[in-house]
Design an enzyme around this catalytic site. Sequence first.
Site, PDB file in Angstrom:
ATOM      1  N   CYS A 173       4.735   0.648  15.328  1.00 36.84           N
ATOM      2  CA  CYS A 173       4.491   1.572  14.226  1.00 36.84           C
ATOM      3  C   CYS A 173       3.704   2.769  14.742  1.00 36.84           C
ATOM      4  O   CYS A 173       2.614   2.624  15.294  1.00 36.84           O
ATOM      5  CB  CYS A 173       3.718   0.869  13.116  1.00 36.84           C
ATOM      6  SG  CYS A 173       3.317   1.952  11.729  1.00 36.84           S
TER       7      CYS A 173
ATOM      8  N   HIS B 104       0.233   5.767   1.013  1.00 38.67           N
ATOM      9  CA  HIS B 104      -0.667   6.788   1.547  1.00 38.67           C
ATOM     10  C   HIS B 104       0.123   8.036   1.864  1.00 38.67           C
ATOM     11  O   HIS B 104       1.371   7.998   1.870  1.00 38.67           O
ATOM     12  CB  HIS B 104      -1.400   6.264   2.798  1.00 38.67           C
ATOM     13  CG  HIS B 104      -0.553   5.384   3.678  1.00 38.67           C
ATOM     14  ND1 HIS B 104       0.551   5.858   4.345  1.00 38.67           N
ATOM     15  CD2 HIS B 104      -0.608   4.051   3.960  1.00 38.67           C
ATOM     16  CE1 HIS B 104       1.118   4.859   5.019  1.00 38.67           C
ATOM     17  NE2 HIS B 104       0.448   3.742   4.792  1.00 38.67           N
TER      18      HIS B 104
ATOM     19  N   GLU C 119       0.840  -1.208   0.000  1.00 35.57           N
ATOM     20  CA  GLU C 119       0.000   0.000   0.000  1.00 35.57           C
ATOM     21  C   GLU C 119       0.867   1.247   0.000  1.00 35.57           C
ATOM     22  O   GLU C 119       2.078   1.185   0.225  1.00 35.57           O
ATOM     23  CB  GLU C 119      -0.895   0.011   1.249  1.00 35.57           C
ATOM     24  CG  GLU C 119      -0.078   0.075   2.545  1.00 35.57           C
ATOM     25  CD  GLU C 119      -0.907   0.097   3.831  1.00 35.57           C
ATOM     26  OE1 GLU C 119      -2.013  -0.477   3.845  1.00 35.57           O
ATOM     27  OE2 GLU C 119      -0.418   0.691   4.818  1.00 35.57           O
TER      28      GLU C 119
ATOM     29  N   HIS D  93       4.887   6.545   8.370  1.00 40.97           N
ATOM     30  CA  HIS D  93       5.055   5.578   9.449  1.00 40.97           C
ATOM     31  C   HIS D  93       6.458   5.730  10.028  1.00 40.97           C
ATOM     32  O   HIS D  93       7.424   5.835   9.280  1.00 40.97           O
ATOM     33  CB  HIS D  93       4.982   4.135   8.948  1.00 40.97           C
ATOM     34  CG  HIS D  93       3.653   3.696   8.421  1.00 40.97           C
ATOM     35  ND1 HIS D  93       2.479   3.910   9.075  1.00 40.97           N
ATOM     36  CD2 HIS D  93       3.335   3.000   7.301  1.00 40.97           C
ATOM     37  CE1 HIS D  93       1.489   3.367   8.376  1.00 40.97           C
ATOM     38  NE2 HIS D  93       1.977   2.816   7.299  1.00 40.97           N
TER      39      HIS D  93
ATOM     40  N   HIS E 229       4.899   0.368   0.275  1.00 45.99           N
ATOM     41  CA  HIS E 229       5.614  -0.363   1.327  1.00 45.99           C
ATOM     42  C   HIS E 229       4.916  -1.676   1.633  1.00 45.99           C
ATOM     43  O   HIS E 229       3.696  -1.803   1.471  1.00 45.99           O
ATOM     44  CB  HIS E 229       5.776   0.486   2.594  1.00 45.99           C
ATOM     45  CG  HIS E 229       4.496   1.028   3.147  1.00 45.99           C
ATOM     46  ND1 HIS E 229       3.834   2.092   2.586  1.00 45.99           N
ATOM     47  CD2 HIS E 229       3.746   0.654   4.222  1.00 45.99           C
ATOM     48  CE1 HIS E 229       2.735   2.351   3.283  1.00 45.99           C
ATOM     49  NE2 HIS E 229       2.658   1.485   4.282  1.00 45.99           N
TER      50      HIS E 229
HETATM   51 MN    MN Z   1       0.978   1.720   5.668  1.00 50.23          MN
END
Ligand code: MN
Length: 148
Positions: free
Chosen positions: A116, A64, A62, A68, A102
Site C-alpha cells: 500500500c 480519509h 475508515e 491508497h 474502505h
Molecule cells: Mn485507509
Amino acid sequence: MSTAINRHKGNFTWERTEVLKYKEDGSPFKDVTRQILFEGRPDLPCQLRYFEVSPGGHSTLERHEHVHAVMVARGSGKVLVGEEIVEAGPQDVIHVPPDTWHQFRAVNGEPFGFLCLVNCERDRPQLPNDTHLAELRRNPRIKDFIRV
Ligand code: MN
C-alpha cells in the site's frame, strides 16, 4: 551488508523490516500486521507499506482525504471501496480514492497481504459514526460485509 537491497527472508518478511502492529490508536481491526518497506524522503515523499490480514481478520473501516494505491501480494480477500465490494488476488491493483469508505477482509481462509502506497503527509483516517454506519447499512451487501 548492502543497503541497496532489503532481502526477503521468506513468508513476506524482510531482513531490515520490523513486523509492527497495524495500528496503535485504538481503531477497531482484527489480526493485521504492518511493515514499512520504504520510508519517504523529501524527493520521494511517500511510504510503501506491506499489510497482512490473517484469515478471518479485517482492517479498519475508515475513510480519509489521502488516497491508497494497493497491490495484492499474497493470498486473496475482499475489499470494500465506496459502494463496491471486490474480490482481489495476487497482483490485482486497487485504487482507494479520497473520502471513500474502505475495508480489507481476509475471507478466503488464507492470509491477505498487500502493498500500500501513501503520501507521507496525510490526514488522519475518520471512523464511521452512527449516522455513517446507518448510511452504509442501507446497502444490504455492505451491511453484511463491514466489520466495526
Ligand atoms: Mn485507509
